[in-house]
Write a protein that holds these residues in place. Structure first.
Motif, PDB file in Angstrom:
ATOM      1  N   TYR A 114      33.773  -8.982 -13.005  1.00 12.15           N
ATOM      2  CA  TYR A 114      33.622  -8.245 -11.742  1.00 12.15           C
ATOM      3  C   TYR A 114      33.659  -6.748 -12.021  1.00 12.15           C
ATOM      4  CZ  TYR A 114      34.786  -6.081  -7.354  1.00 12.15           C
ATOM      5  OH  TYR A 114      34.791  -5.264  -6.272  1.00 12.15           O
ATOM      6  N   VAL A 115      32.696  -6.039 -11.535  1.00  9.60           N
ATOM      7  CA  VAL A 115      32.729  -4.564 -11.623  1.00  9.60           C
ATOM      8  C   VAL A 115      32.467  -4.008 -10.225  1.00  9.60           C
ATOM      9  CG1 VAL A 115      31.619  -2.498 -12.516  1.00  9.60           C
ATOM     10  CG2 VAL A 115      31.933  -4.481 -13.993  1.00  9.60           C
ATOM     11  N   ARG A 116      33.362  -3.119  -9.778  1.00  9.44           N
ATOM     12  CA  ARG A 116      33.172  -2.532  -8.444  1.00  9.44           C
ATOM     13  C   ARG A 116      32.001  -1.577  -8.480  1.00  9.44           C
ATOM     14  NH1 ARG A 116      35.774  -1.153  -3.691  1.00  9.44           N
ATOM     15  NH2 ARG A 116      37.672  -2.315  -4.092  1.00  9.44           N
ATOM     16  N   LYS A 117      31.086  -1.772  -7.504  1.00 12.79           N
ATOM     17  CA  LYS A 117      29.872  -0.965  -7.525  1.00 12.79           C
ATOM     18  C   LYS A 117      30.028   0.285  -6.654  1.00 12.79           C
ATOM     19  CE  LYS A 117      27.336  -3.516 -10.189  1.00 12.79           C
ATOM     20  NZ  LYS A 117      26.948  -4.857  -9.733  1.00 12.79           N
ATOM     21  N   GLU A 118      30.663   0.068  -5.495  1.00  9.33           N
ATOM     22  CA  GLU A 118      30.759   1.234  -4.584  1.00  9.33           C
ATOM     23  C   GLU A 118      32.208   1.755  -4.569  1.00  9.33           C
ATOM     24  OE1 GLU A 118      31.264  -2.562  -2.543  1.00  9.33           O
ATOM     25  OE2 GLU A 118      29.612  -1.650  -3.696  1.00  9.33           O
ATOM     26  N   PRO A 119      32.370   3.068  -4.360  1.00  5.39           N
ATOM     27  CA  PRO A 119      33.730   3.660  -4.380  1.00  5.39           C
ATOM     28  C   PRO A 119      34.590   3.133  -3.231  1.00  5.39           C
ATOM     29  CG  PRO A 119      32.143   5.262  -3.581  1.00  5.39           C
ATOM     30  CD  PRO A 119      31.353   4.082  -4.072  1.00  5.39           C
ATOM     31  N   ILE A 120      35.901   3.155  -3.470  1.00  5.51           N
ATOM     32  CA  ILE A 120      36.824   2.752  -2.409  1.00  5.51           C
ATOM     33  C   ILE A 120      36.745   3.786  -1.287  1.00  5.51           C
ATOM     34  CG2 ILE A 120      39.248   2.260  -1.891  1.00  5.51           C
ATOM     35  CD1 ILE A 120      39.711   1.928  -4.859  1.00  5.51           C
ATOM     36  N   ALA A 121      36.890   3.303  -0.052  1.00  7.95           N
ATOM     37  CA  ALA A 121      36.875   4.230   1.089  1.00  7.95           C
ATOM     38  C   ALA A 121      38.047   5.192   0.947  1.00  7.95           C
ATOM     39  CB  ALA A 121      37.009   3.447   2.396  1.00  7.95           C
ATOM     40  N   PRO A 122      37.791   6.498   1.145  1.00  4.48           N
ATOM     41  CA  PRO A 122      38.891   7.467   0.964  1.00  4.48           C
ATOM     42  C   PRO A 122      39.999   7.231   1.980  1.00  4.48           C
ATOM     43  CG  PRO A 122      36.997   8.515   1.989  1.00  4.48           C
ATOM     44  CD  PRO A 122      36.551   7.145   1.582  1.00  4.48           C
ATOM     45  N   LEU A 123      41.236   7.583   1.545  1.00 10.77           N
ATOM     46  CA  LEU A 123      42.371   7.488   2.476  1.00 10.77           C
ATOM     47  C   LEU A 123      42.164   8.483   3.605  1.00 10.77           C
ATOM     48  CD1 LEU A 123      45.330   7.370  -0.038  1.00 10.77           C
ATOM     49  CD2 LEU A 123      44.608   5.535   1.478  1.00 10.77           C
ATOM     50  N   PRO A 124      42.726   8.205   4.770  1.00  8.64           N
ATOM     51  CA  PRO A 124      42.615   9.202   5.845  1.00  8.64           C
ATOM     52  C   PRO A 124      43.361  10.466   5.414  1.00  8.64           C
ATOM     53  CG  PRO A 124      44.182   7.501   6.430  1.00  8.64           C
ATOM     54  CD  PRO A 124      43.504   7.039   5.177  1.00  8.64           C
ATOM     55  N   PRO A 125      42.893  11.623   5.886  1.00  7.26           N
ATOM     56  CA  PRO A 125      43.563  12.873   5.502  1.00  7.26           C
ATOM     57  C   PRO A 125      44.992  12.884   6.036  1.00  7.26           C
ATOM     58  CG  PRO A 125      42.071  13.261   7.316  1.00  7.26           C
ATOM     59  CD  PRO A 125      41.843  11.846   6.872  1.00  7.26           C
ATOM     60  N   PRO A 126      45.904  13.587   5.359  1.00 10.14           N
ATOM     61  CA  PRO A 126      47.269  13.695   5.904  1.00 10.14           C
ATOM     62  C   PRO A 126      47.231  14.343   7.281  1.00 10.14           C
ATOM     63  CG  PRO A 126      46.925  15.281   4.147  1.00 10.14           C
ATOM     64  CD  PRO A 126      45.733  14.393   4.164  1.00 10.14           C
ATOM     65  N   ARG A 127      48.228  14.036   8.071  1.00  7.95           N
ATOM     66  CA  ARG A 127      48.213  14.554   9.446  1.00  7.95           C
ATOM     67  C   ARG A 127      48.268  16.077   9.422  1.00  7.95           C
ATOM     68  NH1 ARG A 127      52.588  10.994  12.592  1.00  7.95           N
ATOM     69  NH2 ARG A 127      51.085  10.694  14.242  1.00  7.95           N
ATOM     70  N   SER A 128      47.549  16.625  10.352  1.00 12.33           N
ATOM     71  CA  SER A 128      47.375  18.077  10.338  1.00 12.33           C
ATOM     72  C   SER A 128      48.722  18.786  10.484  1.00 12.33           C
ATOM     73  CB  SER A 128      46.459  18.477  11.489  1.00 12.33           C
ATOM     74  OG  SER A 128      46.631  19.834  11.769  1.00 12.33           O
ATOM     75  N   GLU A 129      48.894  19.830   9.700  1.00  7.27           N
ATOM     76  CA  GLU A 129      50.090  20.644   9.868  1.00  7.27           C
ATOM     77  C   GLU A 129      49.776  21.891  10.650  1.00  7.27           C
ATOM     78  OE1 GLU A 129      51.956  21.361   6.163  1.00  7.27           O
ATOM     79  OE2 GLU A 129      52.510  19.258   5.901  1.00  7.27           O
ATOM     80  N   ALA A 130      48.497  22.056  11.003  1.00 12.36           N
ATOM     81  CA  ALA A 130      48.131  23.240  11.773  1.00 12.36           C
ATOM     82  C   ALA A 130      48.116  22.884  13.252  1.00 12.36           C
ATOM     83  CB  ALA A 130      46.756  23.736  11.334  1.00 12.36           C
ATOM     84  N   GLY A 131      48.070  23.909  14.081  1.00 13.14           N
ATOM     85  CA  GLY A 131      47.991  23.682  15.514  1.00 13.14           C
ATOM     86  C   GLY A 131      49.316  23.252  16.102  1.00 13.14           C
ATOM     87  N   LEU A 132      49.342  23.129  17.399  1.00 11.81           N
ATOM     88  CA  LEU A 132      50.590  22.832  18.094  1.00 11.81           C
ATOM     89  C   LEU A 132      51.178  21.476  17.701  1.00 11.81           C
ATOM     90  CD1 LEU A 132      52.563  23.954  20.177  1.00 11.81           C
ATOM     91  CD2 LEU A 132      51.311  22.670  21.910  1.00 11.81           C
TER      92      LEU A 132
END
Lengths: 397, 392
Positions: B19-37
């Protein structure tokens, strides 16, 4: 005129004596002493003359005379037929009572607010900061008058007393709480308490020695709590709860029984605690900030967890900075308790420099005694704190 | 681990990969925003369960204190009115709030006490003189600051005495100090305290660091004695013992006695503040001064004190704040200061309502808060300004 041989040793002419700094110093000091002596002599002379004219006795003979006035809060037996000397002790004990309780509560509140002001929680930090800024900038006397006249005296009267859950009453004459009456069997609990404290000390010493030798830790905190609190409670239960409560009973004009806490006392305690806590908070904050961050980071890198880091690294170093100004705040609180006179709490100043002074007219003696008491408290406290300070201060090579 | 590695290695080498993975793993969601209110709130208010609990507790505390306070002081308050009836609860005004009408009605009493109405301009003139002096001293870049010091410590006090007490020779009628009151007295006590305590405190501090044992002893005994007793006992001493110690014909008036007490008390505290500044001056400065041939007083005047006082300004201001708050204590020895006028007005039956006391105290608290907070802000400003020189 003699001609000087080259190389001959000559002594320079001696300067006049007034240019000698030592002689000058002695002269200045002599003048100062004479001026002070003259002032003191004039003051004593005038005082003797003025007192003789006003036909006021002098000396401490009044100490044994009958006081003839009543005092609203007495920790020791006192009646109107007691002596002025007795009244003095009543006042002194009242001062010490409010000062001691005030110091305990102000320290607790002050540490909470001081640490809260450094909290990472924005709301907590801002509220603690606001508390400090507002309370520190309003005169204590105004705060005392507010608590007394606008809060406690504005409570409902006896007939509309607010009932406190557990059998107490709150009205404009104070707080009335049930008074615990201990039976003789309660002696065993007291004994158990004493034994528990001694045992806890012994256990702590043993645990420490074992840790030094083997590195094994023993649960000191829980065992100490068990010995000091749990064990007496067990004994208390085993001896059949030897306590009864004397509940206050509300009458039409009066409340009988129970313990009465005067509104004057509460207002003074409230005011002193809230005011002094703001200053203690600043002391604590400065102390904690004085420990550099590298100390915490070094402790983490050694593998200490946050709790032990605080207890073993930060707090001991912060205490070194905190203790001297904290002592000053304790002394300030004790001295500020003399503001009791403004709201009528029978403390030393109110009883002695107030009533006794008015009755006897012996201003010099009465004020001298009052001042001597405060001076003695100040000197003893700062002496003790200096001892403590020497023990915890940095030991350098 | 190693077993697994060897088996996969062997499998790879032996044949085609399973078995060889052909497509990349889906990226992790970005960390929760530290900007804004929301990010800010998550970081500063709700970062951990403990913080969430603390935030809720303190928010409840805030809700418990602030809205009722605002309601009492502003929303339900009565701003205009002529009699006490205006401040009482009425059908159209069911909840009683602060009775500012009472403060408005009595503001002249709070400011001047019983000072004769025709002469009150003299008090105003004194306020202006004082404001000029304070401004001149407090503004660090002001022109002619030396002249300012002379004005503040010599000219202004003399002019104030002439203005306030009266000087018939110049056409000012005499106004006895028993007629003074309110903010006027509070400011007079505070001003006398600071104007007298600074020179006295400097002398005492120099005395405490003197080489002469008798001078040192006198200074230490005075400073430690005064600092060891409460201000009230000092005031009692000044008000009941001072008249005994001077010839009967002098009989100093009540306000003067209190002023003596306050001045001596604040001098002892000022001495300790100045001493801390003196200690910060390196010894080399004094040695250098004596090397160029300056005597003791010239050394102090030209070398040590200018440097020492400069770094002590924040502490001097802080002890002025303490002194300003302590002036309220003269009320206990029967002087009609600002707090005493509040006490007198609130117990006066013409304005007796359930809210009069609270209103009076709130007014006093706000006034003291503004003054003291302003002064401590100033002290902090000077501190940062002085620290700027040491920054690299």
């Amino acid at each position: 005129m003699t001609t000087l041989e080259p190389g001959a040793v000559t002594t320079p002419p001696k300067p006049p004596l007034i240019y000698n700094p030592k002689v000058r110093g002695i002269a200045y000091q002599a003048v100062l002493c004479i001026i002070i002596a003259l002032l003191a002599w004039a003051a004593v002379n005038n005082a003797a003359e003025n007192l003789a004219r006003a036909k006021i006795a002098s000396g401490f003979g009044f100490w044994e005379n009958t006081a003839g006035f009543d005092i609203s809060q007495t920790l020791i037996d006192y009646t109107t037929t007691s002596t002025y000397g007795r009244a003095f002790w009543v006042g002194l004990l009242n001062t010490l009572l409010v000062a001691a309780l005030g110091i305990v509560f102000a320290t607790i509140l002050g540490f909470i607010v001081g640490i809260g002001r450094l909290s990472k929680n924005w709301l907590v930090a801002k509220i603690c900061g606001g508390y400090v800024e507002i309370i520190r900038n309003i005169p204590l006397l105004l705060q005392l008058l507010f608590w007394y006249n606008a809060v406690l005296k504005a409570l409902p009267g006896i007939r509309e007393s607010i009932a406190i859950p557990g059998g107490g009453f709150l009205n404009n004459r104070g707080v009335f709480l049930p008074q615990p009456l201990f039976q003789p069997a309660a002696r065993w609990t007291l004994l158990a308490f004493g034994v528990g404290i001694v045992a806890a000390f012994v256990y702590r010493t043993w645990a420490r020695r074992r840790q030094m030798q083997t590195g094994q830790q023993a649960p000191v905190l829980w065992v100490t709590l068990g010995l000091v609190i749990g064990w007496p409670l067990v004994v208390f239960a085993a001896s059949g709860f030897p306590v009864q409560f004397d509940f206050p009973e509300a009458g039409r004009f009066n409340i009988r029984g129970g313990v009465e806490i005067l509104p004057e006392f509460m207002a003074l305690l409230f005011g002193l605690v809230i005011y002094t806590a703001a200053f203690i908070a600043e002391v604590v904050r400065a102390g904690i900030l004085s420990v550099v961050k590298g100390q915490t980071e070094a402790a983490y890198s050694l593998g200490l967890r946050p709790g032990p880091t605080l207890r073993l690294v930060v707090v001991p170093q912060a205490m070194r900075v905190i203790v001297p100004p904290l002592t000053n705040q304790y002394l300030n609180l004790t001295k500020n308790s003399s503001l009791a006179v403004a709201i009528g709490y029978p403390d030393l100043v109110q009883i002695f420099a107030g009533t006794v002074l008015n009755q006897t007219g012996q201003a010099v003696e009465v004020i001298a005694i009052t001042m001597a008491v405060y001076l003695a408290i100040s000197l003893v406290t700062s002496g003790l704190m200096n001892l403590y300070n020497r023990r915890i201060s940095l030991v350098e090579r | 681990m190693s077993d697994l590695a060897t088996t996969t290695d062997a499998a790879l080498m032996s044949g085609p990969p399973g078995y060889v993975r052909k497509e990349p793993i889906a990226p992790l969601p970005p960390p929760r925003s530290e900007a804004g209110l929301p990010g800010w709130m998550r970081q500063n208010l709700f970062s951990s369960p403990l913080n969430i609990a603390l935030t809720i507790i303190f928010a409840l505390l805030l809700v418990w204190i602030v809205p009722p306070l605002v309601k009492f002081l502003i929303v339900d308050a009565v701003w205009d009115g002529a009699t006490r009836a205006d401040c009482l609860a009425r059908p159209d005004h069911p909840v009683m709030g602060a009775c500012w009408a009472f403060v408005k009605d009595r503001i002249n009493f709070f400011t001047y006490g019983f000072y004769p109405i025709d002469e009150r301009w003299r008090v105003n003139a004194f306020f202006v003189l004082l404001a000029v002096g304070v401004g001149w001293i407090a503004w660090l870049d002001a022109p002619y600051r030396k002249l300012g010091a002379i004005y503040f410590f010599i000219l202004m006090p003399v002019a104030s005495v002439v203005l306030l007490l009266g000087f018939p020779w110049l056409g000012f009628t005499r106004v006895s100090t028993t007629q003074w009151g309110g903010i006027l007295v509070t400011i007079v006590v505070a001003a006398v305290g600071i104007v007298a305590s600074l020179p006295l405190g400097i002398l005492l501090a120099l005395g405490r660091r003197s080489q002469m044992p008798a001078v040192r002893l006198c200074s230490v005994v005075f400073i430690e004695f005064v600092r060891g007793v409460p201000l009230i006992t000092v005031l009692f001493m000044a008000s009941v013992m001072l008249p005994l110690f001077v010839p009967e014909t002098w009989s100093p008036d009540k306000l003067l006695r209190a002023l003596v007490g306050v001045a001596l008390f604040s001098a002892a505290y000022m001495a300790e503040v100045v001493r801390a500044g003196l200690q910060a001056i390196p010894k080399g400065q004094i040695e250098a001064a004596s090397a160029v041939g300056l005597g003791y007083w010239r050394t102090m005047q030209l070398i040590v004190l200018p440097q020492a006082l400069r770094i002590t300004i924040p502490n001097i201001v802080n002890s002025t704040v303490a002194l300003f708050k302590d002036t309220t204590l003269v009320f206990i020895v029967g002087i009609f200061d600002f707090l005493k006028t509040i006490e007198a007005a609130r117990t006066d039956p013409t304005w007796a309502t359930p809210v009069t006391s609270t209103t009076g105290y709130a007014f006093a608290a706000i006034l003291y808060l503004i003054c003291c907070y302003g002064m401590s802000r100033y002290a902090r400003m000077v501190e940062t300004r002085l620290a700027r020189g040491d920054k690299r």
